[in-house]
Design a protein around this motif. Structure first.
Motif, PDB file in Angstrom:
ATOM      1  N   GLY A  42       0.566  -1.118   0.011  1.00 10.89           N
ATOM      2  CA  GLY A  42      -0.094   0.085  -0.004  1.00 10.89           C
ATOM      3  C   GLY A  42       0.734   1.306  -0.192  1.00 10.89           C
ATOM      4  N   LYS A  43       2.233   1.225  -0.067  1.00 10.31           N
ATOM      5  CA  LYS A  43       3.131   2.294  -0.040  1.00 10.31           C
ATOM      6  C   LYS A  43       3.731   2.736  -1.600  1.00 10.31           C
ATOM      7  N   THR A  44       4.288   3.604  -1.764  1.00 11.60           N
ATOM      8  CA  THR A  44       5.037   3.998  -2.573  1.00 11.60           C
ATOM      9  C   THR A  44       6.281   4.354  -2.445  1.00 11.60           C
ATOM     10  N   ILE A  45       7.416   3.578  -3.367  1.00  9.42           N
ATOM     11  CA  ILE A  45       8.652   4.057  -3.348  1.00  9.42           C
ATOM     12  C   ILE A  45       9.051   4.388  -4.682  1.00  9.42           C
ATOM     13  N   ALA A  46       9.763   5.645  -4.705  1.00 12.22           N
ATOM     14  CA  ALA A  46      10.268   5.999  -5.999  1.00 12.22           C
ATOM     15  C   ALA A  46      11.847   5.933  -6.236  1.00 12.22           C
ATOM     16  N   VAL A  47      12.275   5.402  -7.386  1.00  9.66           N
ATOM     17  CA  VAL A  47      13.625   5.323  -7.730  1.00  9.66           C
ATOM     18  C   VAL A  47      13.987   6.537  -8.621  1.00  9.66           C
ATOM     19  N   VAL A  48      14.963   7.260  -8.340  1.00  5.95           N
ATOM     20  CA  VAL A  48      15.001   8.330  -9.199  1.00  5.95           C
ATOM     21  C   VAL A  48      16.501   8.720  -9.708  1.00  5.95           C
TER      22      VAL A  48
ATOM     23  N   THR B 123       8.902   7.319   0.147  1.00  8.74           N
ATOM     24  CA  THR B 123      10.384   7.062   0.314  1.00  8.74           C
ATOM     25  C   THR B 123      10.661   7.142  -1.025  1.00  8.74           C
ATOM     26  N   VAL B 124      12.283   7.576  -1.079  1.00 14.59           N
ATOM     27  CA  VAL B 124      12.934   7.454  -2.499  1.00 14.59           C
ATOM     28  C   VAL B 124      14.387   7.003  -2.200  1.00 14.59           C
ATOM     29  N   VAL B 125      14.753   6.538  -3.329  1.00 10.58           N
ATOM     30  CA  VAL B 125      16.146   6.208  -3.465  1.00 10.58           C
ATOM     31  C   VAL B 125      16.585   6.755  -4.676  1.00 10.58           C
ATOM     32  N   VAL B 126      17.802   7.388  -4.396  1.00  7.32           N
ATOM     33  CA  VAL B 126      18.567   8.253  -5.483  1.00  7.32           C
ATOM     34  C   VAL B 126      19.691   7.014  -6.108  1.00  7.32           C
ATOM     35  N   MET B 127      19.782   7.207  -7.394  1.00 12.56           N
ATOM     36  CA  MET B 127      20.704   6.345  -8.003  1.00 12.56           C
ATOM     37  C   MET B 127      21.728   7.169  -9.216  1.00 12.56           C
ATOM     38  N   SER B 128      22.678   6.734  -9.081  1.00 12.16           N
ATOM     39  CA  SER B 128      23.703   7.139  -9.853  1.00 12.16           C
ATOM     40  C   SER B 128      24.505   6.238 -10.420  1.00 12.16           C
ATOM     41  N   LYS B 129      24.810   5.871 -11.798  1.00 12.23           N
ATOM     42  CA  LYS B 129      25.843   4.905 -12.424  1.00 12.23           C
ATOM     43  C   LYS B 129      25.558   3.701 -11.739  1.00 12.23           C
ATOM     44  N   GLY B 130      24.412   3.218 -11.672  1.00 11.57           N
ATOM     45  CA  GLY B 130      23.919   1.708 -11.264  1.00 11.57           C
ATOM     46  C   GLY B 130      23.720   1.331  -9.738  1.00 11.57           C
ATOM     47  N   ARG B 131      24.206   2.519  -8.826  1.00  8.66           N
ATOM     48  CA  ARG B 131      24.256   2.442  -7.410  1.00  8.66           C
ATOM     49  C   ARG B 131      23.232   3.262  -6.824  1.00  8.66           C
ATOM     50  N   ILE B 132      22.827   2.977  -5.457  1.00 12.26           N
ATOM     51  CA  ILE B 132      21.928   3.897  -4.814  1.00 12.26           C
ATOM     52  C   ILE B 132      23.211   4.985  -4.089  1.00 12.26           C
TER      53      ILE B 132
END
Length: 279
Positions: free
Chosen positions: A35-41, A218-227
């Motif tokens: 029931g929650k939302t996580i964003a991958v940005v 909640t959010v996870v921020v990615m760069s070059k394949g990694r969080i």
């Protein structure tokens, strides 16, 4: 079951390239409650869409685990995976390219219902009509083909098609990026309403921090394949700790101005400026 509905653990995805392999996703882990939302940005090419395709098993990860209600589906055979297909659905970035141009809206939405075992064409049409109404399209939409709809209307059909499978998890891969800002807001509001009514769990892939702020807890921020950073969305966006997140946030301070601009170009300029290199 107790615990997160979806858990991604030490996910690695590699692609073969000339002379070796390219690691698109490198040891990524996150989870999301029902029931929650996580964003991958992150900027284009950071691996976020590869994560989306792995979760819905459009591709098989090189290693790692993708647990749905505790069951690891990462390396499942297609036959074993089949019951999970309806539980995890995807809304794609291109609202036109993801729809069969030869089918009417009622047939597009009805196809997953057929796969769920609804053999009666009349019953499929009835349920498809209910779903099309649910996403805010008129009954006149039933017999029209994708070319006859606007971008926002096509994306609503894509959402209705995904809902027809009765999913628990909906992966939205840049689902609003091809839409005008005003239409983006309408689609986001629709997704919020559906989540409130159905307790759907969202994994929202985006490069637009304005969109991320609107939809996710909640959010996870990615760069070059990694969080590189993760946490509560409001906290991360208001007080980013990592230079990359701060640059990404600065690039998206005016979401309207970002239309048609790839964040990686702005992030690159900001990063160079921050270390004294002319942009």
């Amino acid at each position: 079951m107790n615990g997160p509905l979806l858990s991604v653990e030490e996910l690695v995805v590699e692609y073969p390239v000339a002379g070796g392999v390219f690691r698109a996703v490198d040891s990524v882990s996150f989870s999301v409650e029902r029931g929650k939302t996580i964003a991958v940005v992150g900027e284009s090419g950071c691996g976020k869409s590869t994560i989306a395709k792995s979760i819905v098993r459009l591709l098989t990860p090189t290693s790692g685990r993708i647990r749905v209600d505790g069951t690891d589906i990462a390396q499942m055979s297609e036959k074993t995976l089949r019951p999970f297909r309806s539980r995890i659905q995807m809304v794609f970035q291109d609202p036109y390219g993801s729809l069969d141009p030869h089918l009417t809206a009622v047939d597009i939405v009805g196809e997953p219902l057929r796969l769920r075992g609804i053999r009666s064409k009349a019953e499929r049409a009835r349920k498809a009509a209910e779903l099309i109404d649910r996403v805010g399209l008129p009954s006149t939409a039933l017999t029209r083909r994708p070319v006859e709809f606007s971008g926002g209307q096509r994306q609503r059909i894509g959402i209705a098609r995904a809902l027809a499978s009765g999913p628990e998890i909906l992966v939205c891969d840049e689902a609003t990026s091809a839409l005008d800002v005003s239409v983006q807001a309408q689609v986001l509001e629709l997704l919020r309403e559906i989540q409130q009514q159905t307790d759907l769990t969202y994994v929202f892939i985006s490069h637009n921090l304005g969109v991320v702020r609107e939809i996710s807890e909640t959010v996870v921020v990615m760069s070059k394949g990694r969080i590189v950073e993760r946490g509560d969305t409001e906290e991360v966006l208001a007080r980013p700790k990592q230079p990359y997140t701060r640059a990404l946030r600065a690039a998206a301070l005016d979401p309207v101005a970002m239309t048609g601009i790839k964040p990686r170009h702005i992030v690159s300029r900001l990063t160079k400026t921050s270390v004294g290199v002319p942009a």
